[in-house]
Design a protein around this motif. Structure first.
Motif, PDB file in Angstrom:
ATOM      1  N   VAL A  10       0.949  -1.181  -0.073  1.00 51.54           N
ATOM      2  CA  VAL A  10      -0.253   0.072  -0.113  1.00 51.54           C
ATOM      3  C   VAL A  10       0.917   1.319  -0.019  1.00 51.54           C
ATOM      4  O   VAL A  10       1.681   1.133   0.853  1.00 51.54           O
ATOM      5  N   VAL A  11       0.777   2.053  -0.991  1.00 51.36           N
ATOM      6  CA  VAL A  11       1.569   3.289  -1.118  1.00 51.36           C
ATOM      7  C   VAL A  11       0.809   4.443  -0.770  1.00 51.36           C
ATOM      8  O   VAL A  11      -0.399   4.716  -1.200  1.00 51.36           O
ATOM      9  N   LYS A  12       1.198   5.345   0.163  1.00 51.93           N
ATOM     10  CA  LYS A  12       0.510   6.541   0.768  1.00 51.93           C
ATOM     11  C   LYS A  12       0.992   7.823  -0.019  1.00 51.93           C
ATOM     12  O   LYS A  12       2.310   7.692  -0.350  1.00 51.93           O
ATOM     13  N   ALA A  13       0.342   8.917   0.281  1.00 57.20           N
ATOM     14  CA  ALA A  13       0.784  10.254  -0.364  1.00 57.20           C
ATOM     15  C   ALA A  13       1.997  10.623   0.272  1.00 57.20           C
ATOM     16  O   ALA A  13       2.269  10.487   1.510  1.00 57.20           O
ATOM     17  N   GLY A  14       3.056  11.091  -0.550  1.00 52.57           N
ATOM     18  CA  GLY A  14       4.246  11.300  -0.209  1.00 52.57           C
ATOM     19  C   GLY A  14       5.338  10.485   0.288  1.00 52.57           C
ATOM     20  O   GLY A  14       6.467  10.702   0.572  1.00 52.57           O
ATOM     21  N   GLU A  15       5.029   9.105   0.181  1.00 53.23           N
ATOM     22  CA  GLU A  15       5.899   7.956   0.349  1.00 53.23           C
ATOM     23  C   GLU A  15       6.734   7.808  -0.925  1.00 53.23           C
ATOM     24  O   GLU A  15       6.370   7.802  -1.995  1.00 53.23           O
ATOM     25  N   ALA A  16       8.070   7.354  -0.720  1.00 51.78           N
ATOM     26  CA  ALA A  16       8.965   7.208  -1.817  1.00 51.78           C
ATOM     27  C   ALA A  16       8.575   6.068  -2.582  1.00 51.78           C
ATOM     28  O   ALA A  16       8.292   5.065  -1.968  1.00 51.78           O
ATOM     29  N   LEU A  17       8.705   6.067  -3.749  1.00 53.98           N
ATOM     30  CA  LEU A  17       8.685   4.816  -4.632  1.00 53.98           C
ATOM     31  C   LEU A  17       9.934   4.149  -4.911  1.00 53.98           C
ATOM     32  O   LEU A  17      10.195   2.816  -5.162  1.00 53.98           O
ATOM     33  N   ILE A  18      10.859   5.044  -5.227  1.00 54.20           N
ATOM     34  CA  ILE A  18      12.218   4.627  -5.479  1.00 54.20           C
ATOM     35  C   ILE A  18      12.844   5.399  -4.996  1.00 54.20           C
ATOM     36  O   ILE A  18      12.928   6.407  -4.374  1.00 54.20           O
ATOM     37  N   THR A  19      14.468   4.865  -4.710  1.00 52.80           N
ATOM     38  CA  THR A  19      15.603   5.766  -4.218  1.00 52.80           C
ATOM     39  C   THR A  19      16.747   5.428  -5.273  1.00 52.80           C
ATOM     40  O   THR A  19      16.682   4.528  -6.152  1.00 52.80           O
ATOM     41  N   TYR A  20      17.513   6.586  -5.566  1.00 51.37           N
ATOM     42  CA  TYR A  20      18.797   6.476  -6.380  1.00 51.37           C
ATOM     43  C   TYR A  20      19.899   7.368  -5.676  1.00 51.37           C
ATOM     44  O   TYR A  20      19.565   8.098  -4.700  1.00 51.37           O
TER      45      TYR A  20
END
Length: 129
Positions: free
Chosen positions: A119-129
């Motif tokens: 579950v992804v909530k608003a403002g949560e990171a989807l990726i990192t780099y």
């Protein structure tokens, strides 16, 4: 804005109408990402559905969604002065939720911060780099 149906965006809805994301009304935003030395393209499709509220774009209040009788035309806007959205700036809100399809260029050293089924909530990171 692309007018369309408001069919269910649920597992059952996808079972009965596999192309539901293509049939439902949607707002599509195309842009570019600039982060330090890296830049890439991004496309976000916000798709409405049954019993979902309207979609609001914070940088353009003229876009209207969730019509009982949607217009038979798409609204295409090319902005002469591109809205600048800084990292973390709110782009849009769904009132009562819906589905989002995100397509973007990513740097080679990218890793996913979420996995399938999370579950992804608003403002949560989807990726990192």
């Amino acid at each position: 804005y692309i007018p369309g149906a408001l069919l269910p965006n649920t597992p059952a809805g996808f079972h009965w109408v596999p192309s539901v994301l293509c049939l439902n009304e949607r707002v599509v935003v195309l842009g570019q990402i600039h982060d330090g030395d890296w830049c890439g393209n991004i496309g976000i499709a916000m798709v409405g559905g049954t019993l979902t509220g309207r979609i609001v774009l914070y940088f353009d209040s003229r876009i209207q969604t969730n019509f009982l009788n949607p217009p038979e035309y798409a609204v295409h806007r090319r902005y002469t002065s591109h809205p600048l959205l800084r990292k973390g700036t709110l782009l849009s809100t769904f009132y009562w939720g819906s589905s989002v399809a995100l397509v973007m260029d990513v740097p080679r050293e990218t890793s996913f911060a979420v996995k399938t089924g999370d579950v992804v909530k608003a403002g949560e990171a989807l990726i990192t780099y």
